[in-house]
Design a protein around this motif. Structure first.
Motif, short mmCIF file in Angstrom:
data_model
loop_
_atom_site.label_atom_id
_atom_site.label_comp_id
_atom_site.label_asym_id
_atom_site.label_seq_id
_atom_site.Cartn_x
_atom_site.Cartn_y
_atom_site.Cartn_z
N ARG A 1 -6.83 4.98 -5.64
CA ARG A 1 -5.99 5.64 -4.63
C ARG A 1 -6.72 5.79 -3.31
O ARG A 1 -6.12 5.73 -2.25
CB ARG A 1 -5.46 6.97 -5.15
N LYS A 2 -8.03 5.98 -3.37
CA LYS A 2 -8.80 6.07 -2.12
C LYS A 2 -8.76 4.73 -1.39
O LYS A 2 -8.66 4.68 -0.17
CB LYS A 2 -10.26 6.42 -2.43
N GLU A 3 -8.85 3.68 -2.16
CA GLU A 3 -8.80 2.35 -1.56
C GLU A 3 -7.41 2.08 -0.96
O GLU A 3 -7.29 1.57 0.15
CB GLU A 3 -9.15 1.29 -2.61
N SER A 4 -6.37 2.48 -1.69
CA SER A 4 -5.01 2.28 -1.19
C SER A 4 -4.78 3.05 0.10
O SER A 4 -4.08 2.58 1.00
CB SER A 4 -3.98 2.73 -2.22
N ALA B 1 0.83 -1.21 0.00
CA ALA B 1 0.00 0.00 0.00
C ALA B 1 0.87 1.25 0.00
O ALA B 1 0.51 2.27 -0.61
CB ALA B 1 -0.94 -0.01 1.20
N GLY B 2 2.02 1.17 0.67
CA GLY B 2 2.95 2.30 0.68
C GLY B 2 3.47 2.62 -0.72
O GLY B 2 3.88 3.75 -1.01
N TYR B 3 3.45 1.62 -1.58
CA TYR B 3 3.84 1.79 -2.99
C TYR B 3 2.63 2.16 -3.85
O TYR B 3 2.67 3.07 -4.68
CB TYR B 3 4.50 0.49 -3.46
N GLN B 4 1.51 1.45 -3.64
CA GLN B 4 0.35 1.67 -4.50
C GLN B 4 -0.28 3.05 -4.30
O GLN B 4 -0.80 3.63 -5.26
CB GLN B 4 -0.71 0.58 -4.26
N LEU B 5 -0.24 3.58 -3.07
CA LEU B 5 -0.89 4.87 -2.85
C LEU B 5 -0.25 6.00 -3.67
O LEU B 5 -0.95 6.67 -4.44
CB LEU B 5 -0.93 5.22 -1.35
N GLU C 1 -6.46 8.69 -20.10
CA GLU C 1 -7.70 8.91 -19.36
C GLU C 1 -8.17 7.69 -18.58
O GLU C 1 -8.64 7.81 -17.45
CB GLU C 1 -8.82 9.32 -20.33
N ARG C 2 -8.08 6.54 -19.21
CA ARG C 2 -8.54 5.31 -18.53
C ARG C 2 -7.71 5.05 -17.29
O ARG C 2 -8.25 4.76 -16.21
CB ARG C 2 -8.43 4.12 -19.48
N LEU C 3 -6.39 5.13 -17.43
CA LEU C 3 -5.52 4.89 -16.28
C LEU C 3 -5.75 5.95 -15.21
O LEU C 3 -5.73 5.65 -14.01
CB LEU C 3 -4.06 4.87 -16.70
N ALA C 4 -5.99 7.17 -15.64
CA ALA C 4 -6.23 8.25 -14.67
C ALA C 4 -7.49 7.96 -13.86
O ALA C 4 -7.53 8.15 -12.64
CB ALA C 4 -6.34 9.59 -15.39
N ALA C 5 -8.53 7.46 -14.55
CA ALA C 5 -9.78 7.16 -13.85
C ALA C 5 -9.59 6.00 -12.87
O ALA C 5 -10.08 6.03 -11.73
CB ALA C 5 -10.88 6.82 -14.86
N ILE C 6 -8.85 4.97 -13.30
CA ILE C 6 -8.60 3.83 -12.41
C ILE C 6 -7.78 4.30 -11.21
O ILE C 6 -8.06 3.94 -10.06
CB ILE C 6 -7.87 2.70 -13.17
N GLY C 7 -6.78 5.14 -11.48
CA GLY C 7 -5.94 5.66 -10.39
C GLY C 7 -6.75 6.45 -9.38
O GLY C 7 -6.58 6.30 -8.17
N ALA C 8 -7.68 7.25 -9.88
CA ALA C 8 -8.48 8.09 -8.99
C ALA C 8 -9.34 7.23 -8.07
O ALA C 8 -9.52 7.54 -6.88
CB ALA C 8 -9.36 9.03 -9.81
N LYS C 9 -9.86 6.14 -8.61
CA LYS C 9 -10.69 5.24 -7.79
C LYS C 9 -9.82 4.46 -6.80
O LYS C 9 -10.12 4.37 -5.61
CB LYS C 9 -11.45 4.28 -8.71
N TYR D 1 -0.93 5.18 -7.55
CA TYR D 1 -2.27 5.48 -8.05
C TYR D 1 -2.55 6.98 -8.02
O TYR D 1 -3.26 7.51 -8.87
CB TYR D 1 -3.34 4.73 -7.24
N THR D 2 -2.00 7.64 -7.00
CA THR D 2 -2.19 9.10 -6.92
C THR D 2 -1.57 9.77 -8.14
O THR D 2 -2.19 10.62 -8.79
CB THR D 2 -1.57 9.64 -5.62
N ALA D 3 -0.34 9.38 -8.47
CA ALA D 3 0.33 9.95 -9.64
C ALA D 3 -0.42 9.57 -10.92
O ALA D 3 -0.60 10.39 -11.82
CB ALA D 3 1.78 9.47 -9.70
N LEU D 4 -0.90 8.33 -10.93
CA LEU D 4 -1.60 7.85 -12.11
C LEU D 4 -2.88 8.65 -12.37
O LEU D 4 -3.27 8.88 -13.51
CB LEU D 4 -1.95 6.36 -11.90
N SER D 5 -3.53 9.08 -11.28
CA SER D 5 -4.80 9.80 -11.43
C SER D 5 -4.60 11.12 -12.18
O SER D 5 -5.56 11.69 -12.69
CB SER D 5 -5.45 10.04 -10.07
N GLY D 6 -3.35 11.57 -12.27
CA GLY D 6 -3.09 12.80 -13.01
C GLY D 6 -2.38 12.57 -14.33
O GLY D 6 -1.94 13.52 -14.98
N CYS D 7 -2.28 11.30 -14.77
CA CYS D 7 -1.52 11.04 -15.98
C CYS D 7 -2.35 11.31 -17.24
O CYS D 7 -3.56 11.51 -17.18
CB CYS D 7 -0.99 9.60 -15.99
N ALA D 8 -1.69 11.30 -18.38
CA ALA D 8 -2.35 11.71 -19.62
C ALA D 8 -3.35 10.68 -20.13
O ALA D 8 -4.32 11.03 -20.80
CB ALA D 8 -1.28 11.97 -20.69
#
Lengths: 95, 241, 354
Positions: free
Chosen positions: B128-131, B102-106, B118-126, B109-116
């Motif tokens: 990261r809260k879980e992580s 989780a120390g790695y995934q958080l 769109e699909r990965l960004a949406a998955i990251g946004a969801k 996923y947070t960084a991913l939520s801002g990536c270019a």
């Protein structure tokens, strides 16, 4: 093992903004932090709430308006006698 | 495109194998409340795995869906990190694994939520809260076990020592990826050090750094895990369930 | 679209058993809203007061006076129910690692997780009667309290997960829906919550069987085999025939139980017949047929000698299930002790700081 290792907590959940916290049940946890986490997992698995309170059951003093004081022995305020599952969710569903 | 596929597949495999291991705890947790918590975390990981594998299948464009990717690849084709495939061990080892994952995934996923993408960004946004919740839950236990009894302190330190070497692989530099794992190391170190300190645990020295998961070279454990996970699906080719 | 919704419309406002749960919940609110008589009058006999509350279909609450036998009966029943949920995680948990698709894996994980949750709701309801969960867990682990015998049968194939959902959860729901109207408030409320959450369990089981029964020949054979093995043990879940049931009469008078074992069993059989037809699977009873006169199905009784053997501990999996539970409990002891020690340390720190 005694009850001391993991005391009873009463759980109150605010189902939605604008509603007050309502008693939903109880659980066991060694401390408040874990009690809160456990309450999230146990009582809001299906998005039943937006806010949770946990209260040590031993910190609750109950009154019994319906009952004759003389009838109850001093143990009446023991933790285990506090009503649990006194939940009647907001609004009357499906009626 | 193949770079993105590999990256997405790796994250999906991490989540899938983590879910499979956590699922093994069902009906075996130290408290019934914890059984529910572990199942929740397993469900989060499984949910993320399904989104990531589905997307990986689309990126590949060869018609493989989440189940084809999960059930019909051999261990040499899996791209997960070694950390997630390690056996559960006792509850301390499981919490050490979850804490470090989780120390790695958080931050990932947070960084991913801002990536270019769109699909990965949406998955990251969801995810990261879980992580954040997984990290919180694992930290809580690392502290309690680290600073609980003598026995729990010993077990928790052993667990961290045992699992620690497998964290290095997580941060192998990959500048072409949507998020370069090497950039996550500082966040990871900060969180891990703070929690270990509070837990009265010693951060292990860096040394041995096993790796290879992202290239499909795994520990001996993965093949057994997959044998169990895939046995029924493979026994009935083409069946719907 | 599956499961209990096939029941006839007279079953309740929402249709099916779930509708009955809703009706029970409405009745609970109604009873609470009715002008309630206060506590017993100064010269009133408490037993008469208790009977009065029961007769008026009001709920007995934890702080009310109650006959000791009522309390004991409830503790035993609720605890056994809670134990059943916890032990019941094992047979299905057995297939989580091998679920044939990721979707099925997620559903099964969530379902088994629910069972842990239901066990906890029920232990909490039992605790309002003056017994601690630790005591109840000890009673289970020492083998002094029972759990439902159905969980002493093995899950041999994936289709068993479907059969458990359809038949075992189906039988459980038929048993539990009347408990939503039980005279003891905390138990009734716990059952309402449990039944609502369980409606998805039965449907997922039915869906698994339906998919398999319409799949490959191997899958269909697996589904039929599972139904063949789970049918009679499911019928036995309703307990011995009414003539041999020891606790029934008193429990009915106290409104803990609302229907007899045989009434519920009949209801379950009647419900399953049409559901089996839609599945395209055969209920393994050559004598199963509609009886126009009784307006119910005639059917073959389960083997009650086998049930007694399983209750005594001689089912295929009794030892395995108990060993599993004991091991989880003992393996976790160091963790529980650590959490307790940590909590004590934190309390001391707070005291020092104050």
């Amino acid at each position: 093992m005694s009850m001391d290792h993991s005391p009873l907590w009463e759980v109150f959940v605010r189902a939605r903004r604008g509603l007050s916290h309502t008693h939903v049940g109880s659980l066991h946890a060694p401390d408040a932090e874990l009690a809160l986490r456990n309450a999230r997992d146990l009582y809001t698995r299906r998005q039943e709430g937006v806010s949770i309170w946990v209260v040590p059951a031993s910190a609750i003093t109950a009154s019994s308006p319906d009952e004759k004081d003389a009838f109850f022995d001093p143990a009446a305020d023991k933790v285990y006698r506090h009503p649990t599952f006194y939940e009647v969710p907001d609004g009357v569903a499906h009626l | 495109m193949s770079e993105l596929f590999d990256f997405t597949l790796g994250l999906g495999d991490d989540a899938l194998i983590a879910a499979q291991r956590l699922g093994e705890w069902t009906s075996r947790a130290p408290e019934m409340e914890e059984d529910i918590a572990l199942a929740n975390i397993a469900l989060d990981q499984l949910g993320a795995a399904r989104l990531l594998l589905t997307y990986a299948g689309e990126l590949e464009g060869a018609g493989r869906d989440e189940d084809a990717l999960a059930y019909l690849r051999g261990d040499r084709e899996f791209r997960n990190c070694l950390l997630v495939e390690l056996p559960n061990g006792d509850f301390g080892v499981t919490m050490a694994k979850l804490f470090l994952l989780a120390g790695y995934q958080l931050p990932l996923y947070t960084a991913l939520s801002g990536c270019a993408d769109e699909r990965l960004a949406a998955i990251g946004a969801k995810a990261r809260k879980e992580s954040a919740y997984h990290l919180d839950h694992a930290s809580l236990w690392v502290k309690r076990l680290g600073d609980g009894t003598e026995e729990s302190h010993r077990r928790m330190q052993d667990a961290v020592d045992q699992v620690w070497p497998y964290t290095h692989e997580l941060f192998t530099a990959d500048p072409a990826a949507p998020v370069d794992p090497a950039t996550l190391r500082a966040d990871f170190d900060a969180v891990v050090s703070a929690v270990l300190d509070e837990a009265t645990l010693t951060r292990p020295a860096d040394g041995w750094a096993p790796g290879g998961g992202r290239d499909g070279v795994h520990t001996e454990h993965l093949s057994y895990l997959l044998a169990e996970m895939q046995v029924l699906h493979r026994a009935h080719p083409g069946a719907r369930w | 679209m599956y499961g209990n919704d096939f029941a006839p419309p007279e079953d309740g406002p929402g249709g099916g058993l779930l509708g009955e749960v809703e009706a029970a919940e409405a009745a609970l609110r109604e009873a609470a809203a009715r002008a309630r008589r206060g506590g017993p009058a100064p010269d009133e006999d408490f037993a008469a007061y208790f009977t009065d509350v029961i007769d008026a279909d009001q709920k007995i609450e934890p702080r009310d006076w109650m006959p000791e036998a009522y309390r004991k009966t409830l503790i035993r029943q609720i605890a056994q129910h809670a134990h059943s949920e916890i032990i019941g995680m094992q047979p299905e948990g057995n297939w989580i690692s091998r679920a044939p698709s990721l979707k099925r894996k997620a559903i099964l994980l969530a379902k088994v997780q629910d069972e842990a949750g239901h066990g906890l709701y029920l232990y909490a309801a039992a605790e309002t009667l003056g017994v601690s969960r630790d005591e109840l867990v000890e009673l289970l682990i020492d083998g002094r309290q029972k759990y439902s015998s159905i969980f002493n049968y093995p899950t041999l194939t994936w289709a068993d997960v479907g059969a458990i959902g359809w038949l075992v959860d189906g039988a459980a729901i038929v048993n539990q829906v009347p408990l939503c109207r039980c005279s003891y408030g905390p138990y009734a409320r716990a059952m309402i919550r449990v039944c609502k959450e369980e409606s998805f369990h039965q449907r997922q089981g039915y869906e698994i069987l339906h998919t398999m029964a319409h799949g490959t020949p191997d899958q269909k054979a697996m589904a039929q085999d599972a139904v063949d093995r789970w049918w009679y043990p499911s019928l036995a879940m309703f307990g011995p025939p009414d003539g041999d049931s020891t606790h029934s009469a008193q429990s009915m008078a106290w409104k803990i139980k609302r229907f007899s074992n045989d009434e519920l069993r009949q209801r379950f059989v009647d419900m399953c017949v049409q559901q089996a037809e839609i599945l395209g699977l055969t209920i393994p009873d050559p004598d199963l047929r509609w009886n126009e006169q009784r307006q119910a199905h005639d059917y073959t009784q389960p083997d009650y000698d086998e049930l007694m053997q399983v209750i005594k501990g001689n089912g295929p999996c009794n030892r395995q299930r108990m060993e599993h539970r004991r091991r989880a409990h003992s393996d976790g002891a160091w963790v529980r002790e650590a959490a307790s020690a940590y909590a004590a340390k934190q309390r001391n720190k707070e005291k020092v700081a104050a």
